[in-house]
Motif scaffolding. Sequence first.
Motif, PDB file in Angstrom:
ATOM      1  N   ILE A   1       0.841  -1.200   0.000  1.00 25.39           N
ATOM      2  CA  ILE A   1       0.000   0.000   0.000  1.00 25.39           C
ATOM      3  C   ILE A   1       0.877   1.252   0.000  1.00 25.39           C
ATOM      4  O   ILE A   1       0.633   2.197  -0.759  1.00 25.39           O
ATOM      5  CB  ILE A   1      -0.953  -0.020   1.214  1.00 25.39           C
ATOM      6  CG1 ILE A   1      -2.018  -1.110   1.026  1.00 25.39           C
ATOM      7  CG2 ILE A   1      -1.610   1.343   1.413  1.00 25.39           C
ATOM      8  CD1 ILE A   1      -2.823  -1.403   2.269  1.00 25.39           C
ATOM      9  N   LYS A   2       1.892   1.254   0.830  1.00 26.97           N
ATOM     10  CA  LYS A   2       2.812   2.396   0.857  1.00 26.97           C
ATOM     11  C   LYS A   2       3.537   2.551  -0.482  1.00 26.97           C
ATOM     12  O   LYS A   2       3.643   3.664  -1.025  1.00 26.97           O
ATOM     13  CB  LYS A   2       3.822   2.233   1.987  1.00 26.97           C
ATOM     14  CG  LYS A   2       4.840   3.372   2.062  1.00 26.97           C
ATOM     15  CD  LYS A   2       5.865   3.113   3.162  1.00 26.97           C
ATOM     16  CE  LYS A   2       6.916   4.211   3.186  1.00 26.97           C
ATOM     17  NZ  LYS A   2       7.954   3.957   4.229  1.00 26.97           N
ATOM     18  N   GLN A   3       4.024   1.443  -1.011  1.00 28.94           N
ATOM     19  CA  GLN A   3       4.750   1.489  -2.284  1.00 28.94           C
ATOM     20  C   GLN A   3       3.894   2.056  -3.403  1.00 28.94           C
ATOM     21  O   GLN A   3       4.354   2.878  -4.211  1.00 28.94           O
ATOM     22  CB  GLN A   3       5.208   0.076  -2.660  1.00 28.94           C
ATOM     23  CG  GLN A   3       5.889  -0.015  -4.025  1.00 28.94           C
ATOM     24  CD  GLN A   3       6.170  -1.460  -4.437  1.00 28.94           C
ATOM     25  OE1 GLN A   3       6.230  -2.361  -3.604  1.00 28.94           O
ATOM     26  NE2 GLN A   3       6.323  -1.689  -5.738  1.00 28.94           N
ATOM     27  N   ALA A   4       2.633   1.652  -3.437  1.00 29.75           N
ATOM     28  CA  ALA A   4       1.760   2.039  -4.545  1.00 29.75           C
ATOM     29  C   ALA A   4       1.181   3.437  -4.395  1.00 29.75           C
ATOM     30  O   ALA A   4       0.990   4.136  -5.398  1.00 29.75           O
ATOM     31  CB  ALA A   4       0.621   1.029  -4.676  1.00 29.75           C
ATOM     32  N   LEU A   5       0.908   3.876  -3.160  1.00 30.09           N
ATOM     33  CA  LEU A   5       0.057   5.058  -2.968  1.00 30.09           C
ATOM     34  C   LEU A   5       0.676   6.201  -2.173  1.00 30.09           C
ATOM     35  O   LEU A   5       0.100   7.285  -2.142  1.00 30.09           O
ATOM     36  CB  LEU A   5      -1.258   4.632  -2.304  1.00 30.09           C
ATOM     37  CG  LEU A   5      -2.094   3.607  -3.068  1.00 30.09           C
ATOM     38  CD1 LEU A   5      -3.303   3.198  -2.247  1.00 30.09           C
ATOM     39  CD2 LEU A   5      -2.511   4.166  -4.424  1.00 30.09           C
ATOM     40  N   HIS A   6       1.803   5.979  -1.531  1.00 27.78           N
ATOM     41  CA  HIS A   6       2.411   7.043  -0.725  1.00 27.78           C
ATOM     42  C   HIS A   6       3.185   8.011  -1.618  1.00 27.78           C
ATOM     43  O   HIS A   6       3.919   7.575  -2.494  1.00 27.78           O
ATOM     44  CB  HIS A   6       3.359   6.428   0.313  1.00 27.78           C
ATOM     45  CG  HIS A   6       3.768   7.372   1.409  1.00 27.78           C
ATOM     46  ND1 HIS A   6       4.812   8.251   1.260  1.00 27.78           N
ATOM     47  CD2 HIS A   6       3.262   7.574   2.645  1.00 27.78           C
ATOM     48  CE1 HIS A   6       4.955   8.944   2.368  1.00 27.78           C
ATOM     49  NE2 HIS A   6       4.018   8.558   3.221  1.00 27.78           N
ATOM     50  N   PRO A   7       3.013   9.329  -1.431  1.00 24.44           N
ATOM     51  CA  PRO A   7       2.180  10.041  -0.448  1.00 24.44           C
ATOM     52  C   PRO A   7       0.700   9.881  -0.778  1.00 24.44           C
ATOM     53  O   PRO A   7       0.304   9.970  -1.931  1.00 24.44           O
ATOM     54  CB  PRO A   7       2.657  11.483  -0.561  1.00 24.44           C
ATOM     55  CG  PRO A   7       3.197  11.604  -1.952  1.00 24.44           C
ATOM     56  CD  PRO A   7       3.786  10.266  -2.274  1.00 24.44           C
TER      57      PRO A   7
END
Length: 288
Positions: free
Chosen positions: A77-83
């Motif tokens: 989730i972090k890899q795909a959407l952060h920030p």
Amino acid sequence: MSTTPSPAASSGTFLLGGDLPVHRLGFGAMRITGPGVWGEPQDPDEAVRVLRRLVELGVTFIDTADSYGPSVSERLIKQALHPYPVDLVIATKGGFTRPGPGLWQPNGRPEYLRQQAELSLRNLGVERIDLYQLHRIDPTVPVEESLGELARLQQEGKIRHIGLSQVSVAELEQARGAAEIVSVQNLYNLADRTSEDVLDYCEAENLAFIPWFPIATGTLAEPSGPLATISKSHGATPSQLALAWLLRRSPVILPIPGTSSVAHIEENVAAASVRLSDEEFEALTSAV
């Protein structure tokens, strides 16, 4: 700039915890991990595409857990959407250990929950978790101790809201004496309504009810069954009708269908625009 509502917006909005608006049709991020909810996904690039596509479709609520992988789902989730988009609400859960694929053991010890919440903060790349859910009540640990630690994390600003998973009405009432609870995540779908009393309680108290395994249909999707018949009249799939039924069943329901396929996330989100007539809703409701 276009003012056309996003597909997920057709599911309506719920105010989670009284201050976090989310589109009611969300996404469950368990299936973006490997077989047995263990390890990396078989197609990591597709998992990232799924997460990015769901945001494009207007999904604003993602549910995950530290035990999915473990940690794999949160990191993806972090890899795909952060920030993260400003309107995206990410919920995670703690309270299970994972000794191996397909194996789950509850652990509600306060020190373990604190450790896992801190790990989730790092994995998700956030300073505060929007919704942190006790994944299971540990029968060996008083729930007041487990929730007391989550309440302390909340006071420290590391958790915004607290939720529960797979509880009875009695357990929910007991838990509410230990912490402010804003959501319940129980098994519930068109074919399995054993948590009907919990849903009714949540509706009366305006708590979010997050059904896991939401598109199970049992025998209702058989060719001669009511789900298949009504699906054909809408040009929809039985799974889409199962989601439409949940959205119609109660305004506090936030379905979180999960998938590892972009095509499937598009199909699921399209269910938000399916409208059941009163007769269709009653036919499906009375079919079980």
